[in-house]
Design a protein around this motif. Structure first.
Motif, PDB file in Angstrom:
ATOM      1  N   VAL A 230       0.847  -1.186   0.000  1.00  0.00           N
ATOM      2  CA  VAL A 230       0.000   0.000   0.000  1.00  0.00           C
ATOM      3  C   VAL A 230       0.886   1.240   0.000  1.00  0.00           C
ATOM      4  O   VAL A 230       1.848   1.340   0.774  1.00  0.00           O
ATOM      5  CB  VAL A 230      -0.940  -0.004   1.218  1.00  0.00           C
ATOM      6  N   ALA A 231       0.569   2.179  -0.893  1.00  0.00           N
ATOM      7  CA  ALA A 231       1.352   3.404  -1.021  1.00  0.00           C
ATOM      8  C   ALA A 231       0.452   4.533  -1.497  1.00  0.00           C
ATOM      9  O   ALA A 231      -0.529   4.304  -2.216  1.00  0.00           O
ATOM     10  CB  ALA A 231       2.504   3.204  -2.007  1.00  0.00           C
ATOM     11  N   GLU A 232       0.774   5.754  -1.114  1.00  0.00           N
ATOM     12  CA  GLU A 232       0.042   6.909  -1.609  1.00  0.00           C
ATOM     13  C   GLU A 232       0.442   7.247  -3.041  1.00  0.00           C
ATOM     14  O   GLU A 232      -0.407   7.569  -3.873  1.00  0.00           O
ATOM     15  CB  GLU A 232       0.299   8.128  -0.698  1.00  0.00           C
ATOM     16  N   ASP A 233       1.726   7.170  -3.337  1.00  0.00           N
ATOM     17  CA  ASP A 233       2.255   7.466  -4.677  1.00  0.00           C
ATOM     18  C   ASP A 233       2.654   6.140  -5.319  1.00  0.00           C
ATOM     19  O   ASP A 233       3.728   5.603  -5.060  1.00  0.00           O
ATOM     20  CB  ASP A 233       3.464   8.410  -4.575  1.00  0.00           C
ATOM     21  N   LYS A 234       1.790   5.598  -6.158  1.00  0.00           N
ATOM     22  CA  LYS A 234       2.005   4.264  -6.702  1.00  0.00           C
ATOM     23  C   LYS A 234       3.188   4.215  -7.660  1.00  0.00           C
ATOM     24  O   LYS A 234       3.939   3.237  -7.675  1.00  0.00           O
ATOM     25  CB  LYS A 234       0.722   3.787  -7.390  1.00  0.00           C
ATOM     26  N   THR A 290      -3.510   2.075  -3.393  1.00  0.00           N
ATOM     27  CA  THR A 290      -3.688   3.166  -2.447  1.00  0.00           C
ATOM     28  C   THR A 290      -4.427   2.617  -1.230  1.00  0.00           C
ATOM     29  O   THR A 290      -5.027   1.530  -1.288  1.00  0.00           O
ATOM     30  CB  THR A 290      -4.509   4.304  -3.062  1.00  0.00           C
ATOM     31  N   PRO A 291      -4.432   3.330  -0.119  1.00  0.00           N
ATOM     32  CA  PRO A 291      -5.184   2.832   1.039  1.00  0.00           C
ATOM     33  C   PRO A 291      -6.653   2.538   0.732  1.00  0.00           C
ATOM     34  O   PRO A 291      -7.184   1.504   1.146  1.00  0.00           O
ATOM     35  CB  PRO A 291      -5.017   3.955   2.059  1.00  0.00           C
ATOM     36  N   TYR A 326       6.182   2.069   4.656  1.00  0.00           N
ATOM     37  CA  TYR A 326       5.029   1.439   3.996  1.00  0.00           C
ATOM     38  C   TYR A 326       4.132   0.741   5.028  1.00  0.00           C
ATOM     39  O   TYR A 326       2.907   0.813   4.959  1.00  0.00           O
ATOM     40  CB  TYR A 326       5.501   0.444   2.943  1.00  0.00           C
ATOM     41  N   LEU A 329       1.990   3.282   6.942  1.00  0.00           N
ATOM     42  CA  LEU A 329       0.836   3.756   6.179  1.00  0.00           C
ATOM     43  C   LEU A 329      -0.286   2.717   6.208  1.00  0.00           C
ATOM     44  O   LEU A 329      -1.462   3.062   6.419  1.00  0.00           O
ATOM     45  CB  LEU A 329       1.252   4.042   4.737  1.00  0.00           C
ATOM     46  N   GLU A 333      -3.994   3.511   7.750  1.00  0.00           N
ATOM     47  CA  GLU A 333      -5.069   3.754   6.806  1.00  0.00           C
ATOM     48  C   GLU A 333      -5.888   2.512   6.422  1.00  0.00           C
ATOM     49  O   GLU A 333      -6.975   2.659   5.855  1.00  0.00           O
ATOM     50  CB  GLU A 333      -4.483   4.390   5.519  1.00  0.00           C
TER      51      GLU A 333
END
Length: 339
Positions: A230-234, A290-291, A326, A329, A333
């Motif tokens: 899971v990441a905000e900026d893929k 993303t989350p 990671y 996050l 989330e």
């Protein structure tokens, strides 16, 4: 309304050449990381098993788990998976009982038969007979954990007056069995407390539970998603993580191809195959969500099968601080949606 889903990480302790460090340094770091994931809110730390690996893939998971037991207090610990037929059943049952005592009743075991003939040859065992050996092993271990004194004469094991002393307070340790083929699912239904593997196998598992006279409503499923992050900026995550997960992909891919002609995996073909970095990046094998996408993904899994646990992995070579970023996050989330 979806049920609770617990999340955990797999630690294989690999130390591949591009990121090689002294093994003592690496092992100490992995123990630190696992303890930190407990503080973040993750529910488990698991260790797999393979042998003869050039990159140092963990060959002694029960030893590693003893160290993890000393560094953690709450989360489940276990194998994911250990190669059951490679063990002598009394010694395995004793070692796991002691480990469960040390961990305060937190041990959970994932077992399977494996798919590499070379590992069996190195242990002086017949690869072709691993299924029958595993069935005897499971029967004996179950009886030992039930507190029986076991006399057993089989094709693979002969025991006289075998007993586990001491047992942990709960005695029997939760046992999840992996596999894909119908015969493997019969083994899970007969001997296991649950299934370890992939969600698409659930209909077959349910069928085998019913055939064994067991209630599918009581099924327990533990899924692995080793290529999920899971990441905000893929895009940035793909750039950072692809080389590390490529090593995972290519290692498993090479091993799965070794004995594919023998039907060793139980699938129509190897699940992974070696490839270049560019091909891996484009393949979609590394699933970066993303989350919000992850929450939807896990809810869909729960709708598909009675999933209770989901295990990701710490990829080899990724610096601890980046892995924990990671993981943090994910903890903030995603986990709260499934508690």
């Amino acid at each position: 309304m979806t049920g609770k889903l617990s999340f955990s990480y797999l630690y294989d302790f690999r130390n591949p050449a591009p990121w090689h460090r002294p093994p003592e340094t690496l092992y100490a770091e992995v123990l630190d990381v696992a303890a930190e994931t407990e503080a973040l809110g993750f529910d488990g730390a698991f260790v797999p098993e393979h042998h003869l690996a050039e990159d140092g893939y963990m060959p002694a998971p029960l030893v590693a788990l003893a160290a993890l037991a000393a560094r953690t207090r709450r989360m489940r610990l276990g194998t994911g998976i250990a190669l059951g037929p490679l063990y002598q059943p009394l010694r395995f049952a004793e070692d796991c009982a002691v480990l469960d005592i040390l961990a305060g009743g937190r041990l959970q075991l994932g077992l399977a038969i494996g798919y590499r003939a070379c590992e069996y040859a190195a242990h002086g065992l017949d690869f072709r007979k691993r299924g029958a050996r595993f069935d005897e092993f499971l029967q004996i271990v179950r009886r030992l954990w039930d507190g029986e004194t076991v006399d057993f004469a089989g094709d693979h094991f002969t025991l006289t007056g075998a007993a586990v002393k001491p047992l942990s307070s709960r005695g029997r340790i939760p046992l999840y069995i992996g596999g894909f083929a119908p015969k493997a699912m019969e083994r899970v239904a007969r001997h296991g407390d649950g299934y370890f593997g992939n969600p698409e196998v659930w209909p077959l598992y349910r069928e085998k539970l019913q055939a064994a006279g067991k209630d599918p409503a009581e099924a327990r499923i533990w899924l692995q998603g080793l290529m999920l992050v899971v990441a905000e900026d893929k895009a940035a995550a793909l750039d950072e993580l692809a080389p590390h997960f490529l090593h995972v992909n290519n290692g498993y891919g090479a091993w799965m191809a070794e004995d594919a002609d023998k039907g060793a995996i139980g699938l129509d073909g190897p699940g992974l195959r070696p490839m270049t970095l560019d091909a891996f990046r484009a393949s979609g094998i590394l699933q970066i969500l993303t989350p919000a996408e992850a929450v939807a993904h896990f809810r869909a899994l729960q709708a598909q099968a009675p999933v209770e646990q989901f295990t990701m992995m710490m990829p080899p070579g990724l610096p601890a601080e980046r892995f924990l970023a990671y993981a943090g996050l994910f903890a903030r989330e995603v986990i709260p949606h499934f508690q």
